[in-house]
Design a protein around this motif. Structure first.
Motif, PDB file in Angstrom:
ATOM      1  N   ARG A  19       0.800  -1.298   0.019  1.00 26.63           N
ATOM      2  CA  ARG A  19       0.037  -0.143  -0.071  1.00 26.63           C
ATOM      3  C   ARG A  19       0.930   1.381   0.190  1.00 26.63           C
ATOM      4  O   ARG A  19       0.324   2.367   0.002  1.00 26.63           O
ATOM      5  CB  ARG A  19      -1.014   0.003   1.190  1.00 26.63           C
ATOM      6  CG  ARG A  19      -2.123  -0.809   0.790  1.00 26.63           C
ATOM      7  CD  ARG A  19      -2.833  -1.447   2.062  1.00 26.63           C
ATOM      8  NE  ARG A  19      -3.876  -2.199   1.659  1.00 26.63           N
ATOM      9  CZ  ARG A  19      -4.127  -3.457   1.221  1.00 26.63           C
ATOM     10  NH1 ARG A  19      -2.800  -3.945   0.960  1.00 26.63           N
ATOM     11  NH2 ARG A  19      -5.244  -4.135   0.834  1.00 26.63           N
ATOM     12  N   LEU A  20       2.134   1.166   0.076  1.00 27.53           N
ATOM     13  CA  LEU A  20       2.976   2.262  -0.032  1.00 27.53           C
ATOM     14  C   LEU A  20       3.241   2.558  -1.453  1.00 27.53           C
ATOM     15  O   LEU A  20       4.021   3.709  -1.789  1.00 27.53           O
ATOM     16  CB  LEU A  20       4.136   1.894   0.922  1.00 27.53           C
ATOM     17  CG  LEU A  20       4.155   1.738   2.295  1.00 27.53           C
ATOM     18  CD1 LEU A  20       5.614   1.485   2.975  1.00 27.53           C
ATOM     19  CD2 LEU A  20       3.708   3.030   3.050  1.00 27.53           C
ATOM     20  N   SER A  21       2.973   1.890  -2.645  1.00 25.49           N
ATOM     21  CA  SER A  21       3.340   1.902  -3.741  1.00 25.49           C
ATOM     22  C   SER A  21       2.451   2.911  -4.299  1.00 25.49           C
ATOM     23  O   SER A  21       2.692   3.389  -5.542  1.00 25.49           O
ATOM     24  CB  SER A  21       3.272   0.569  -4.787  1.00 25.49           C
ATOM     25  OG  SER A  21       1.936   0.075  -4.409  1.00 25.49           O
ATOM     26  N   GLY A  22       1.366   3.265  -4.031  1.00 25.38           N
ATOM     27  CA  GLY A  22       0.575   4.353  -4.359  1.00 25.38           C
ATOM     28  C   GLY A  22      -1.156   3.747  -4.540  1.00 25.38           C
ATOM     29  O   GLY A  22      -1.386   2.636  -3.949  1.00 25.38           O
ATOM     30  N   ASP A  23      -1.761   4.378  -5.076  1.00 26.64           N
ATOM     31  CA  ASP A  23      -3.181   4.203  -5.275  1.00 26.64           C
ATOM     32  C   ASP A  23      -3.537   3.455  -6.465  1.00 26.64           C
ATOM     33  O   ASP A  23      -3.209   3.858  -7.660  1.00 26.64           O
ATOM     34  CB  ASP A  23      -4.030   5.815  -5.406  1.00 26.64           C
ATOM     35  CG  ASP A  23      -5.530   5.550  -5.076  1.00 26.64           C
ATOM     36  OD1 ASP A  23      -5.934   4.226  -5.070  1.00 26.64           O
ATOM     37  OD2 ASP A  23      -6.143   6.544  -4.980  1.00 26.64           O
ATOM     38  N   PRO A  24      -4.022   2.465  -6.505  1.00 26.72           N
ATOM     39  CA  PRO A  24      -4.414   1.628  -7.645  1.00 26.72           C
ATOM     40  C   PRO A  24      -5.248   2.324  -8.645  1.00 26.72           C
ATOM     41  O   PRO A  24      -5.516   1.984 -10.012  1.00 26.72           O
ATOM     42  CB  PRO A  24      -4.586   0.129  -7.398  1.00 26.72           C
ATOM     43  CG  PRO A  24      -5.200   0.727  -5.835  1.00 26.72           C
ATOM     44  CD  PRO A  24      -4.520   1.422  -5.298  1.00 26.72           C
ATOM     45  N   LYS A  42      -5.724   5.275  -9.590  1.00 26.97           N
ATOM     46  CA  LYS A  42      -5.070   6.077 -10.541  1.00 26.97           C
ATOM     47  C   LYS A  42      -4.511   5.382 -11.743  1.00 26.97           C
ATOM     48  O   LYS A  42      -4.636   5.946 -12.827  1.00 26.97           O
ATOM     49  CB  LYS A  42      -3.647   6.790 -10.066  1.00 26.97           C
ATOM     50  CG  LYS A  42      -4.107   7.648  -8.637  1.00 26.97           C
ATOM     51  CD  LYS A  42      -4.741   8.677  -9.031  1.00 26.97           C
ATOM     52  CE  LYS A  42      -5.199   9.794  -7.849  1.00 26.97           C
ATOM     53  NZ  LYS A  42      -5.878  10.813  -8.445  1.00 26.97           N
ATOM     54  N   ILE A  43      -4.436   3.962 -11.786  1.00 29.12           N
ATOM     55  CA  ILE A  43      -3.896   3.203 -12.965  1.00 29.12           C
ATOM     56  C   ILE A  43      -5.210   2.589 -13.274  1.00 29.12           C
ATOM     57  O   ILE A  43      -5.154   2.505 -14.804  1.00 29.12           O
ATOM     58  CB  ILE A  43      -3.034   2.004 -12.224  1.00 29.12           C
ATOM     59  CG1 ILE A  43      -1.557   2.726 -12.085  1.00 29.12           C
ATOM     60  CG2 ILE A  43      -2.727   1.125 -13.556  1.00 29.12           C
ATOM     61  CD1 ILE A  43      -0.728   1.891 -11.404  1.00 29.12           C
ATOM     62  N   GLU A  76     -13.273   8.658  -9.292  1.00 25.96           N
ATOM     63  CA  GLU A  76     -12.245   7.703  -8.407  1.00 25.96           C
ATOM     64  C   GLU A  76     -12.991   7.389  -7.081  1.00 25.96           C
ATOM     65  O   GLU A  76     -12.687   6.180  -6.691  1.00 25.96           O
ATOM     66  CB  GLU A  76     -11.058   8.728  -8.273  1.00 25.96           C
ATOM     67  CG  GLU A  76     -10.318   9.021  -9.362  1.00 25.96           C
ATOM     68  CD  GLU A  76      -9.161   9.898  -9.270  1.00 25.96           C
ATOM     69  OE1 GLU A  76      -9.031  10.475  -7.885  1.00 25.96           O
ATOM     70  OE2 GLU A  76      -8.417  10.184 -10.011  1.00 25.96           O
ATOM     71  N   ARG A  86     -13.264   3.718  -5.654  1.00 29.56           N
ATOM     72  CA  ARG A  86     -12.335   3.358  -4.434  1.00 29.56           C
ATOM     73  C   ARG A  86     -13.512   2.446  -3.510  1.00 29.56           C
ATOM     74  O   ARG A  86     -12.892   1.662  -2.474  1.00 29.56           O
ATOM     75  CB  ARG A  86     -11.742   4.483  -4.069  1.00 29.56           C
ATOM     76  CG  ARG A  86     -10.935   4.350  -2.755  1.00 29.56           C
ATOM     77  CD  ARG A  86     -10.002   5.646  -2.543  1.00 29.56           C
ATOM     78  NE  ARG A  86      -9.232   6.170  -3.559  1.00 29.56           N
ATOM     79  CZ  ARG A  86      -9.427   7.214  -4.294  1.00 29.56           C
ATOM     80  NH1 ARG A  86     -10.574   7.888  -3.946  1.00 29.56           N
ATOM     81  NH2 ARG A  86      -8.646   7.510  -5.043  1.00 29.56           N
ATOM     82  N   ARG A  98      -0.080  -2.203  -9.458  1.00 24.75           N
ATOM     83  CA  ARG A  98      -0.463  -2.204  -8.103  1.00 24.75           C
ATOM     84  C   ARG A  98      -2.007  -2.918  -7.611  1.00 24.75           C
ATOM     85  O   ARG A  98      -2.983  -2.544  -7.294  1.00 24.75           O
ATOM     86  CB  ARG A  98      -1.042  -0.655  -7.756  1.00 24.75           C
ATOM     87  CG  ARG A  98       0.003   0.222  -8.041  1.00 24.75           C
ATOM     88  CD  ARG A  98      -0.151   1.773  -7.859  1.00 24.75           C
ATOM     89  NE  ARG A  98       0.922   2.567  -8.284  1.00 24.75           N
ATOM     90  CZ  ARG A  98       0.864   3.862  -8.593  1.00 24.75           C
ATOM     91  NH1 ARG A  98      -0.392   4.639  -8.378  1.00 24.75           N
ATOM     92  NH2 ARG A  98       1.933   4.751  -8.614  1.00 24.75           N
TER      93      ARG A  98
END
Length: 330
Positions: free
Chosen positions: A52-57, A59-60, A71, A75, A292
């Motif tokens: 979960r530190l890799s970013g918000d999925p 956005k992909i 979004e 989510r 992600r």
């Protein structure tokens, strides 16, 4: 008096002498199982929070021109708007039921995706393990029997190169030689023996070096022991000494390393599958990280961790069959 003493049956306290050993062995197995479960729980926890530190999925998954409302809707549908600790508890409840959730990208259950990709990874790891055993065992025996001679120096030079070369570099080099220059093997693909050769050799290079080096050093120690010298004095030949007496006594550390290498072969398949476009779990892991795909990343990481844990547990339990002294001490 002596006859009466000899005919006296054993006392009841002498009969169940082996029961404490069995109870101790069962306690040892239970302790190792508990340790394995704890390791898997820690791995699952670390994977959950790190991914979960890799970013918000979101956005992909959505196009760049998506609105904030879109979004938020996505989510919410994925459950990513819940508190992090609530997501973690839901994840643990799913693990208890062996439910890894649904992939954010593919929209399918993660277990089904893993089941589709797992045969390719197992096939590659099994082929690499076969290459390891076929090459490393004769090489280690030859180096031990010819210690200090040309054959020994040749094997140890190959061991040094095999342990120094990164797998992805070996894979690219093999592609250049056999696929580009000689054009006798395909550079990628899946489904035929020709497609399997280069990835299996690439994956096995490091393991061959590790097993051959350890088998050589273990055999050298065994061949210098007293019982080997006694057998040599009785007229046993060098090859007979090694095969009948040396290999079995030197097998305990070698079996340990081979067990660890099984986990390394599955884990190392990530880079090898990427180089050769092999459709296995390693390739799936890289795709999931790039997308992600939280549930899929968590499941693949847990799969590799479970492979290491299970293999190490089986190797540990096999000690008692290979060395009776281990069984007695436990």
């Amino acid at each position: 008096m002596s006859a009466t003493t000899l005919d006296t049956p054993p006392t009841p306290t002498d009969a169940p002498a082996r029961r404490p050993d069995r109870a101790g062995a069962l306690r040892g197995v239970a302790r190792r199982l508990a340790t394995a479960l704890f390791v898997l729980l820690c791995t699952a926890t670390v994977a959950f929070f790190l991914v979960r530190l890799s970013g918000d999925p979101v956005k992909i998954l959505l196009p760049p021109d998506a609105t904030a409302e879109q979004e938020q809707v996505l989510r919410h549908s994925l459950g990513l708007d819940q508190p992090l600790f609530s997501q973690y508890l839901d994840y643990l409840r799913g693990l208890v039921r062996l439910d890894f959730g649904d992939s954010l990208v593919y929209g399918q259950p993660v277990s089904e995706i893993l089941a589709d990709r797992l045969p390719a990874t197992v096939e590659l790891a099994a082929a690499a393990l076969a290459v390891t055993l076929v090459v490393a065992i004769p090489a280690g025996i030859l180096a031990a029997m010819r210690r200090g001679r040309g054959a020994d120096h040749t094997v140890m030079t190959g061991v040094l190169l095999g342990q120094s070369a990164p797998p992805f570099w070996v894979g690219i080099l093999l592609i250049l030689v056999f696929a580009v220059w000689l054009r006798i093997l395909p550079a990628s693909g899946y489904g035929t023996l020709a497609n399997l050769i280069l990835p299996a050799v690439t994956l096995a290079v490091y393991s061959v070096a590790v097993v051959a080096r350890l088998l050589r050093s273990s055999l050298i120690d065994v061949l210098s022991s007293d019982h080997i010298r006694s057998a040599r004095a009785k007229g046993f030949g060098p090859l007979q000494l090694v095969l009948r007496h040396g290999v079995r006594n030197a097998s305990l550390p070698v079996v340990t390393v081979i067990g660890l290498e099984v986990g390394n072969l599955l884990g190392g398949a990530i880079l090898t599958e990427r180089v050769f476009s092999w459709p296995g779990v390693g390739q799936l892991t890289i795709e999931a990280i790039s997308n992600r795909d939280f549930p899929l990343v968590q499941a693949t990481v847990l799969f590799f961790a479970a492979t290491f844990v299970v293999v190490n547990l089986l190797v540990d339990l096999s000690y008692s069959f290979l060395d009776p002294r281990v069984r007695t001490s436990r």
